[in-house]
Design a protein around this motif. Structure first.
Motif, short mmCIF file in Angstrom:
data_model
loop_
_atom_site.label_atom_id
_atom_site.label_comp_id
_atom_site.label_asym_id
_atom_site.label_seq_id
_atom_site.Cartn_x
_atom_site.Cartn_y
_atom_site.Cartn_z
N TRP A 182 0.81 -1.21 0.00
CA TRP A 182 0.00 0.00 0.00
C TRP A 182 0.85 1.26 0.00
N VAL A 183 2.14 1.10 0.10
CA VAL A 183 3.02 2.27 0.08
C VAL A 183 2.93 2.94 -1.28
N SER A 184 2.91 4.28 -1.28
CA SER A 184 2.93 4.98 -2.56
C SER A 184 4.34 4.93 -3.14
N PRO A 185 4.51 4.34 -4.31
CA PRO A 185 5.84 4.32 -4.93
C PRO A 185 6.32 5.72 -5.27
N TRP A 186 5.37 6.63 -5.50
CA TRP A 186 5.78 8.01 -5.79
C TRP A 186 6.42 8.65 -4.56
N TYR A 187 5.86 8.38 -3.41
CA TYR A 187 6.38 8.94 -2.16
C TYR A 187 7.83 8.50 -1.95
N ILE A 188 8.11 7.22 -2.20
CA ILE A 188 9.45 6.69 -1.95
C ILE A 188 10.42 7.18 -3.02
N SER A 189 10.00 7.18 -4.28
CA SER A 189 10.89 7.66 -5.35
C SER A 189 11.25 9.13 -5.16
N TYR A 190 10.28 9.94 -4.75
CA TYR A 190 10.56 11.36 -4.53
C TYR A 190 11.48 11.58 -3.33
N GLY A 191 11.63 10.56 -2.51
CA GLY A 191 12.56 10.65 -1.40
C GLY A 191 13.88 9.95 -1.68
N THR A 192 14.08 9.50 -2.90
CA THR A 192 15.30 8.78 -3.28
C THR A 192 16.19 9.68 -4.13
N ASP A 193 17.39 10.00 -3.61
CA ASP A 193 18.36 10.85 -4.31
C ASP A 193 17.74 12.17 -4.74
N ALA A 194 16.93 12.74 -3.88
CA ALA A 194 16.27 14.00 -4.20
C ALA A 194 17.16 15.18 -3.82
N PRO A 195 17.07 16.29 -4.56
CA PRO A 195 17.83 17.49 -4.20
C PRO A 195 17.39 18.03 -2.84
N GLU A 196 18.22 18.84 -2.27
CA GLU A 196 17.89 19.46 -0.99
C GLU A 196 16.64 20.31 -1.15
N GLY A 197 15.78 20.21 -0.16
CA GLY A 197 14.54 21.00 -0.20
C GLY A 197 13.36 20.27 -0.79
N VAL A 198 13.59 19.10 -1.40
CA VAL A 198 12.49 18.30 -1.97
C VAL A 198 12.00 17.32 -0.91
#
Length: 696
Positions: free
Chosen positions: A386-402
Motif C-alpha cells: 500500500w506504500v505509494s511508490p511516488w512517495y518513496i521515489s521522490y525521497g530517493t536521491d532528491a535534491p535538498e529541499g524536496v
C-alpha cells in the motif's frame, strides 16, 4: 324462440362493446412442450427479426396477390407495441401490415395478430420484417422480449395457406436476427422468465434519475470497455446508462496500468493504442455524458516503469527509481494521458480527472495540521503493497529541499498544464471521518495557496500574505482558478454509516472553495453472500438510508457537483456480498431506487413511529459550512462558497404510482353494469310485448 333471438342479439351487441385487445385463449398446447420464437431487441425501433434477410422467396408469394399474415404474440413490456411491415420496393419505402399500440397488447398475455399485404410494388421480392415499436418518443434504449408462434401466410383469394411455421423443429425457420436476437424456446420459458425476474420494474421503465436531479447535480455511474459492445446485454446496459446518467467514470480502463502498461515492465513500454478508448469516449460525449478520468495517480495499479527499477513492492523487494527519473516519467505519463484529451476538434474530452486517489492517512506521530500535512501522505506507515511508490521515489536521491510528498503538488501542476479545461479532483474513501476531513482540508488549503503564489507554474499567481485559506480567497477574488478544484468523497457506505458526518464533511470541504462530488456511492447491507436477495426488512432499511442521504444531498445541492454510483446493478458490484446498488441482477428496481428518485416522498410514505420533519424543497438558505465543521472555525467567504445552479430546484419530482388492478376492475364493472342494463331492457321489452299480444 323470439325471446331467445332478442337475448342473443343484445349479447352480441354487448360483446362488441368489450375493449379491443383481449388476449386469445391458448390452452390447446402444453406450454412445457410447445416451442415458440423468442425475439430480444434493444436498439433502434427497426431492430427485431427479419424474414428471409437473404432475399429468397421460399414462402411461395407471388406479385399482384394479397396475403394475410397471422400469428400469435406475447410481450410483457407495457411500453412496447408491435409493428409488422414489409419492404417490397427497396430503400426506406415500407408498407405497413400491422401496427399495434402498447395498450392494444395489455393485459399481458397471448394475442392473435393478423394483417394483409398486397404485393403490387414493381419488382417486389423482399419479405416483411417484424420489429418492435418504441413508444417513448425516440427511445432507442427500450430493451424488450417478444414471443411469437403459429405464423401462417394465407392467399386471401383462395384461402390456401402458402406458408406456416410453428417452430416445433427447434429452429428459427424463416426468421433471422435483425439487430435483435432470435432463438427458439419452450413456451414454458416465458412464464419461468416472469417468475425468475425478481424486484420491481425494469431500469428502463422508470423515470430517469438524471432528469429528476437535473437542477441539483449530475448523476453518474461507472463503466468498463465491456459495456460498449453491440447488441445483447451490453446494449441493454448502455441504454440504461443513457436513460439514467449524465456522467460516466471508467472503473478500471483509465487507471495507470491500463493506460500505459504492462504493469510489470521496468522500462517505458510502447504507447497504448487509444483508438478504441477514443471511440468510446467520443460516443459517450456525443450521447451527453460528462466523462470522468479515473485516475492519474494511485498507489495501486501503477506500472513499474514509472517509479520502480527492479523487484516487487508487494513483497518489499522493490528498488525505486531516483527522484529525477521518477518525476520525469510522471510528467511524461500525464502529458500523454491527460494531454491527449485536451482541445480536440472531434469533441473527445474528459470533463474532470480524479488526479490523485487515496493518498492521505493519519500518522499519529505528527499533528494533523497544515504545517505537517505531507507527513500524512501514504509512505512508510503502510504495508509494502500500500506504500505509494511516488512517495518513496521522490525521497530517493532528491535534491535538498524536496520532500517525498512533493509528488502530490507535481501531479496536479502537470495535469493542469496538460489539460487546462479539465476539473481536477482529489478522491478518497472514509472522507466523512472527522480525522480524514482534517487531513484533506489541510492538504487542499496548502497546495492551493502554494499554487496561488507559484509564478513558475501559474501565470495568474500573485503576491499574497496571511493564512493559507486567506491566500486562497484573495487569489479567487482576483479571478484566479484553484489548482485542486474538487474533492471527491467515495462513500462506499453501509446502512450504518453516519449521515450527519457526511453532511458535516461536505460543509467542511466547501469552505476550501472546492466543488464536492460523491464519486463512488454504494450502500451495503452486511451479512449476505453473492447471489442472495435482501430480505424485505433489509431492503427497506437500505432504501431508508438512501432516502435520508439524498434528502441531505438535495438540501446541500449548492455544494455538490456530482453523485456517482459505483456500479449499475448488484450482480456487477465490486461488493457483491452486500447488494448496495439501486438495481438487482435482473436490472430491476429495488426499493432503493424509489427512495433515491423521491427521497422526501418515500420517507413520508414510510415514516417510522416518530417521523421527522421532511427536508424543505425550497432553495437552501445561505449556509456557513465552517459553523458545523470539525476543522478550522473560519466563517465561509461568500466568494469561496460554491455558486448554486442557474435554475432553482423545482418541486420534488414525483415517481408515478405503481399501476394497480383498478383499471381492469373498472372495465369489468362497466361491462357488468351494461349487461345488467341490457337484461333490464330485455325484461321491459318482453313485458310490453306480452301486454301488446295479450298473452299471460
Amino acid at each position: 324462440m323470439k325471446r331467445c333471438k332478442v337475448t342473443v342479439l343484445i349479447l352480441v351487441l354487448l360483446t362488441a362493446l368489450i375493449p379491443f385487445g383481449t388476449p386469445s385463449a391458448h390452452a390447446e398446447t402444453d406450454p412445457a412442450q410447445n416451442h415458440v420464437l423468442q425475439v430480444l431487441t434493444g436498439g433502434p425501433q427497426w431492430e427485431g427479426a427479419i424474414i428471409h434477410s437473404d432475399g429468397s422467396n421460399s414462402m411461395n408469394l407471388e406479385a399482384k396477390k394479397t396475403y394475410e399474415f397471422a400469428f400469435r404474440a406475447y410481450t410483457p413490456n407495457k411500453d412496447v407495441g408491435l409493428r409488422f411491415q414489409a419492404n417490397t420496393f427497396g430503400g426506406w419505402d415500407w408498407d405497413g401490415i400491422i401496427d399495434y399500440l402498447p395498450e392494444d397488447l395489455q393485459p399481458e398475455g397471448w394475442y392473435d395478430i393478423s394483417g394483409t399485404l398486397t404485393l403490387d410494388r414493381p419488382g417486389s421480392t423482399d419479405l416483411p420484417r417484424l420489429v418492435l415499436v418504441k413508444t417513448q418518443g425516440d427511445n432507442e434504449g427500450l430493451v424488450a422480449k417478444l414471443w411469437i408462434d403459429d405464423f401462417t401466410v394465407t392467399d386471401t383469394a383462395t384461402g390456401e395457406v402458402v406458408f406456416s411455421e410453428d417452430f416445433e423443429s427447434g429452429e428459427t425457420g424463416a426468421f433471422r436476427d435483425n439487430g435483435g436476437v432470435c432463438s427458439v424456446v419452450l413456451e414454458q420459458a416465458i412464464y419461468d422468465d416472469a417468475v425468475a425476474v425478481s424486484g420491481g420494474e425494469h431500469a428502463l421503465d422508470v423515470p430517469s434519475l438524471k432528469e429528476i436531479y437535473q437542477n441539483y447535480f449530475m448523476i453518474g455511474n461507472i463503466a468498463n470497455a465491456s459495456d460498449f459492445g453491440a447488441g445483447g446485454a451490453s446494449q441493454e446496459r448502455y441504454d440504461i446508462y443513457k436513460h439514467h446518467y449524465n456522467a460516466i467514470t471508467y472503473e478500471n480502463d483509465m487507471k495507470p496500468d491500463s493506460m500505459w502498461g504492462p504493469s510489470t515492465a521496468y522500462e517505458k513500454p510502447e504507447q497504448r493504442d487509444f483508438t478504441a478508448l477514443d471511440e468510446q469516449i467520443g460516443r459517450m460525449t456525443g450521447d451527453g455524458f460528462n466523462v470522468i478520468g479515473h485516475t492519474l495517480g494511485w498507489h495501486g495499479q501503477t506500472p513499474n516503469w514509472l517509479n520502480i527499477s527492479a523487484g516487487n513492492r508487494n513483497d518489499n523487494t522493490a528498488v525505486y527509481k531516483p527522484y529525477a527519473e521518477a518525476r520525469g516519467n510522471l510528467e511524461d505519463y500525464i502529458n500523454l494521458v491527460a494531454g491527449r484529451f485536451y482541445d480536440r476538434s472531434d469533441g473527445v474530452k474528459i470533463y474532470s480527472w480524479d488526479v490523485l486517489n487515496e493518498a492521505l492517512r493519519r500518522d499519529r506521530e505528527y499533528p494533523a495540521d497544515e504545517e505537517n500535512w505531507g507527513r500524512h501522505a501514504i509512505g512508510h506507515i503502510w504495508p509494502a503493497n500500500w506504500v505509494s511508490p511516488w512517495y518513496i521515489s521522490y525521497g530517493t536521491d532528491a535534491p535538498e529541499g524536496v520532500n517525498p510528498w512533493d509528488y502530490i503538488y507535481d501531479i496536479y501542476t502537470f495535469a493542469r498544464k496538460a489539460d487546462p479545461s479539465a476539473v481536477l479532483y482529489y478522491n478518497d474513501y472514509g472522507m466523512e471521518d472527522p480525522s480524514q476531513v482534517q487531513l484533506v482540508v489541510n492538504m487542499v488549503n496548502v497546495l492551493n495557496a502554494q499554487w496561488a503564489a507559484d509564478t513558475a507554474n501559474n501565470p495568474d499567481a500573485g503576491s499574497y500574505a496571511g493564512e493559507n485559506i486567506e491566500i486562497v480567497r484573495e487569489y479567487k477574488r482576483a479571478g484566479g482558478r484553484l489548482l485542486i478544484e474538487g474533492i471527491g468523497m467515495q462513500e462506499h457506505d453501509t446502512i450504518n454509516t453516519n449521515i450527519q458526518n457526511v453532511e458535516t464533511a461536505i460543509h467542511a470541504y466547501a469552505v476550501t472553495g472546492c466543488k464536492v462530488s460523491i464519486t463512488e456511492l454504494d450502500v451495503g447491507v452486511p451479512g449476505y453472500s453473492r447471489g442472495q436477495e435482501l430480505s424485505a426488512e433489509d431492503e427497506e432499511t437500505q432504501a431508508r438510508y438512501y432516502a435520508e442521504l439524498f434528502a441531505m444531498f438535495k438540501k446541500n445541492y449548492e455544494y455538490i457537483e456530482r453523485v456517482t454510483f459505483w456500479g449499475l446493478d448488484d450482480a456487477h458490484s465490486w461488493r457483491p456480498n452486500e447488494m448496495g446498488l439501486l438495481f438487482n441482477g435482473d436490472l430491476r428496481t429495488k426499493e432503493a431506487y424509489y427512495a433515491v428518485a423521491d427521497p422526501e416522498g418515500w420517507l413520508a410514505e414510510n415514516s417510522l413511529e416518530q417521523p421527522s420533519e421532511p427536508a424543505s424543497e425550497e432553495t437552501p438558505a445561505e449556509v456557513t459550512p465552517a459553523e458545523e465543521s470539525s476543522t478550522d472555525n473560519e466563517s465561509a467567504d461568500p466568494e469561496v462558497t460554491p455558486t448554486p445552479p442557474a435554475e432553482a430546484p423545482e418541486a420534488s419530482p414525483q415517481v408515478p404510482a405503481e399501476p394497480d388492478s383498478e383499471s381492469s376492475n373498472h372495465t369489468l364493472l362497466i361491462i357488468l353494469i351494461v349487461i345488467a342494463a341490457a337484461a333490464a331492457v330485455t325484461v321491459v321489452f318482453l313485458v310490453l310485448r306480452k301486454k301488446k299480444t295479450g298473452k299471460k
